[in-house]
Design a protein around this motif. Structure first.
Motif, mmCIF file in Angstrom:
data_model
loop_
_atom_site.group_PDB
_atom_site.id
_atom_site.type_symbol
_atom_site.label_atom_id
_atom_site.label_comp_id
_atom_site.label_asym_id
_atom_site.label_seq_id
_atom_site.Cartn_x
_atom_site.Cartn_y
_atom_site.Cartn_z
ATOM 1 N N THR A 73 -1.294 -0.708 10.589
ATOM 2 C CA THR A 73 -0.658 -0.955 11.878
ATOM 3 C C THR A 73 -1.646 -1.354 12.968
ATOM 4 N N GLN A 74 -2.934 -1.053 12.790
ATOM 5 C CA GLN A 74 -3.868 -1.267 13.885
ATOM 6 C C GLN A 74 -5.063 -2.141 13.538
ATOM 7 N N GLY A 75 -5.551 -2.073 12.313
ATOM 8 C CA GLY A 75 -6.857 -2.657 12.071
ATOM 9 C C GLY A 75 -6.906 -3.742 11.035
ATOM 10 N N ALA A 76 -8.048 -3.811 10.354
ATOM 11 C CA ALA A 76 -8.295 -4.803 9.319
ATOM 12 C C ALA A 76 -9.071 -4.113 8.201
ATOM 13 N N TYR A 77 -9.114 -4.747 7.037
ATOM 14 C CA TYR A 77 -9.804 -4.141 5.911
ATOM 15 C C TYR A 77 -10.312 -5.237 4.987
ATOM 16 N N GLY A 78 -11.299 -4.895 4.180
ATOM 17 C CA GLY A 78 -11.801 -5.818 3.180
ATOM 18 C C GLY A 78 -10.970 -5.715 1.922
ATOM 19 N N GLY A 79 -10.367 -6.810 1.507
ATOM 20 C CA GLY A 79 -9.513 -6.742 0.339
ATOM 21 C C GLY A 79 -8.949 -8.088 -0.049
ATOM 22 N N LEU A 80 -7.795 -8.073 -0.715
ATOM 23 C CA LEU A 80 -7.219 -9.276 -1.304
ATOM 24 C C LEU A 80 -5.946 -9.739 -0.615
ATOM 25 N N GLY A 81 -5.306 -8.854 0.184
ATOM 26 C CA GLY A 81 -4.083 -9.237 0.879
ATOM 27 C C GLY A 81 -2.838 -9.094 0.031
ATOM 28 N N LEU A 82 -2.750 -8.003 -0.724
ATOM 29 C CA LEU A 82 -1.607 -7.781 -1.612
ATOM 30 C C LEU A 82 -0.833 -6.529 -1.213
ATOM 31 N N SER A 83 0.494 -6.612 -1.289
ATOM 32 C CA SER A 83 1.335 -5.417 -1.260
ATOM 33 C C SER A 83 1.745 -5.146 -2.701
ATOM 34 N N VAL A 84 1.461 -3.931 -3.188
ATOM 35 C CA VAL A 84 1.711 -3.624 -4.597
ATOM 36 C C VAL A 84 2.492 -2.326 -4.711
ATOM 37 N N THR A 85 3.106 -2.146 -5.873
ATOM 38 C CA THR A 85 3.821 -0.917 -6.184
ATOM 39 C C THR A 85 3.501 -0.544 -7.630
#
Length: 448
Positions: free
Chosen positions: A90-102
């Motif tokens: 909701t507030q920031g950013a992160y290092g990653g791939l940009g996926l929503s997973v389940t």
């Protein structure tokens, strides 16, 4: 619970409003106490007799997770780590791939790739399964462990093994992690049409970003554009109040959404305030199977209020509201507490938003065979008790002459995104003076 607290998140895979959990407990019958005794007996046996020493907190968290998992796919227990992840979303950013997973049957399943991220650029699709990370099998692990491995320092590489339904063999994709900036809105002008791409409602400044986009489009064109395309494709949802605010930007009056809890009297309605920043110009809303929750609220409100044409394919179908109930300073309960309904009284739960004009994504060569993951595919999803039977609608089986081009043919013509291209051209046709006048009269009549 005080209804004024209902400032909730309608997230695809997470989210909700924040409230305080009252200590009061409803009446519990004797059979329930017997079941609780049974639970404590199992707990003690595991603690004393399991082959390895176990952690009490881990056991209790597992029990809570199991209880909530028996309800619906969106209720869950949030520990310290989960709360931090929510704040990151909701507030920031992160290092990653940009996926929503389940997690599904022990396997990691992609819900949606965020636009302009490494996953999106590599062509990963909703419904793909991630079986290995750097050749290490994921099956049987936890979702948190998989997410932790996929996140990392921007610039570092990771190889995902993908199983895509419809393809005979798995394939590997090597991605470079990036700093995933949670930018909710992008905009551009195409052939005199303003295109506003809202890729998430998680950010608390989404509506302000849409207002800024409208101002930017008007400044670029030098006057009002021919109309607007609001692109909500692959938008997994977010804050309910942002969905309401975005809808209000394009409406002069009328209901936007209603929220209904367990009791028949537990209903909250939200209405638009005067001031259509689009000045009554034609609007097309683009949706697909990845458009969920808050995105469906916007599409449903503009569709029901006859303010926009919805185009694309049927949306995801998440029509429930989650509330975050504080348990302690570090933990919380994310619980499904209500269903939401569009202005006409439709529940999008399971069924989603059906487009006014169904437009396939012809520029995706796999669009016919690629499976669509929707709410109705999730285990223990809430049942829509007022579903409409679409079986009465018959398909004559004839191919639509508008949609016969192949992805290769479109690429030769310079069309990389057929749905967007079709929407822009439709706005241009709608903006013709005679048709524009006719539509204005129709809108006026509809609101009397």
């Amino acid at each position: 619970m005080n209804k004024s607290l209902l400032r909730s998140l309608g997230l695809f895979g997470a989210g909700a409003m924040v409230a305080t959990l009252a200590p009061a407990i409803g009446a519990v019958d004797m059979n329930t106490y017997k079941e609780l005794d049974q639970f404590m007996s199992v707990f003690e046996r595991v603690r004393t007799d399991y082959v390895d020493k176990v952690d009490d907190r881990k056991l209790i968290k597992g029990a809570i997770d199991g209880m909530l998992a028996s309800l619906d796919p969106h209720s869950s227990y949030l520990d310290v780590r989960d709360r931090q992840n929510m704040r990151t979303q909701t507030q920031g950013a992160y290092g990653g791939l940009g996926l929503s997973v389940t997690m599904e049957d022990g396997a990691v399943k992609i819900m949606t790739p965020q636009e302009d991220t490494p996953a999106w650029k590599a062509g990963l699709k909703a419904g793909d399964y991630i079986t290995h990370l750097n050749t290490n099998l994921l099956y049987g692990g936890t979702l948190d462990e998989a997410v932790d491995q996929m996140r990392g320092k921007p610039g570092s590489k990771i190889t995902l093994t993908i199983v895509r339904p419809g393809r005979d063999k798995p394939f590997d994709v090597t991605l470079t992690r990036e700093l995933i900036q949670l930018k909710p809105v992008k905009w551009e002008v195409k052939n005199g049409v303003g295109v506003i791409n809202i890729n998430t409602f998680v950010n608390s400044n989404t509506a302000d970003s849409v207002r800024a986009a409208i101002m930017g489009i008007q400044k670029t064109v030098g006057h009002d554009p021919l109309g607007y395309v609001i692109d909500l494709r692959s938008n997994p949802g977010g804050l309910l109040d942002q969905a309401i605010d975005v809808s209000d930007i394009f409406l002069e009056r009328g209901e936007i959404v209603s929220q209904r809890g367990r009791e028949k009297t537990d209903i909250e309605r939200r209405f638009a305030t005067p001031g259509d920043l689009a000045h009554g110009l034609p609007i097309i809303v683009l949706v697909d199977a990845g458009s969920a929750s808050a995105a469906e609220i916007v599409a449903g409100a503009l569709q029901d209020q006859k303010r926009a044409l919805v185009m694309g394919e049927r949306s995801f179908g998440k029509g429930s509201v989650q509330t975050v109930l504080e348990l302690s300073d570090d933990t919380a309960l994310k619980l499904t507490t209500a269903r939401y309904f569009t202005p006409s009284g439709r529940s999008v739960q399971e069924g989603g938003i059906n487009p006014d004009i169904a437009v396939p994504q012809l520029s995706d060569a796999d669009y016919k065979d690629r499976p669509r993951l929707r709410e109705a595919d999730l285990r223990r999803h809430l049942i829509n008790e007022a579903k409409v039977d679409d079986k009465v609608l018959e398909d004559d089986g004839k191919p639509d002459p508008r949609f016969i081009l192949t992805a290769d043919q479109l690429k030769k013509d310079g069309v990389e995104d057929f749905q967007l291209d079709y929407a822009v051209k439709t706005i241009a046709r709608m903006a013709q003076p005679a048709l524009k006048t006719a539509m204005s009269g129709a809108r006026t009549g509809a609101r009397r």
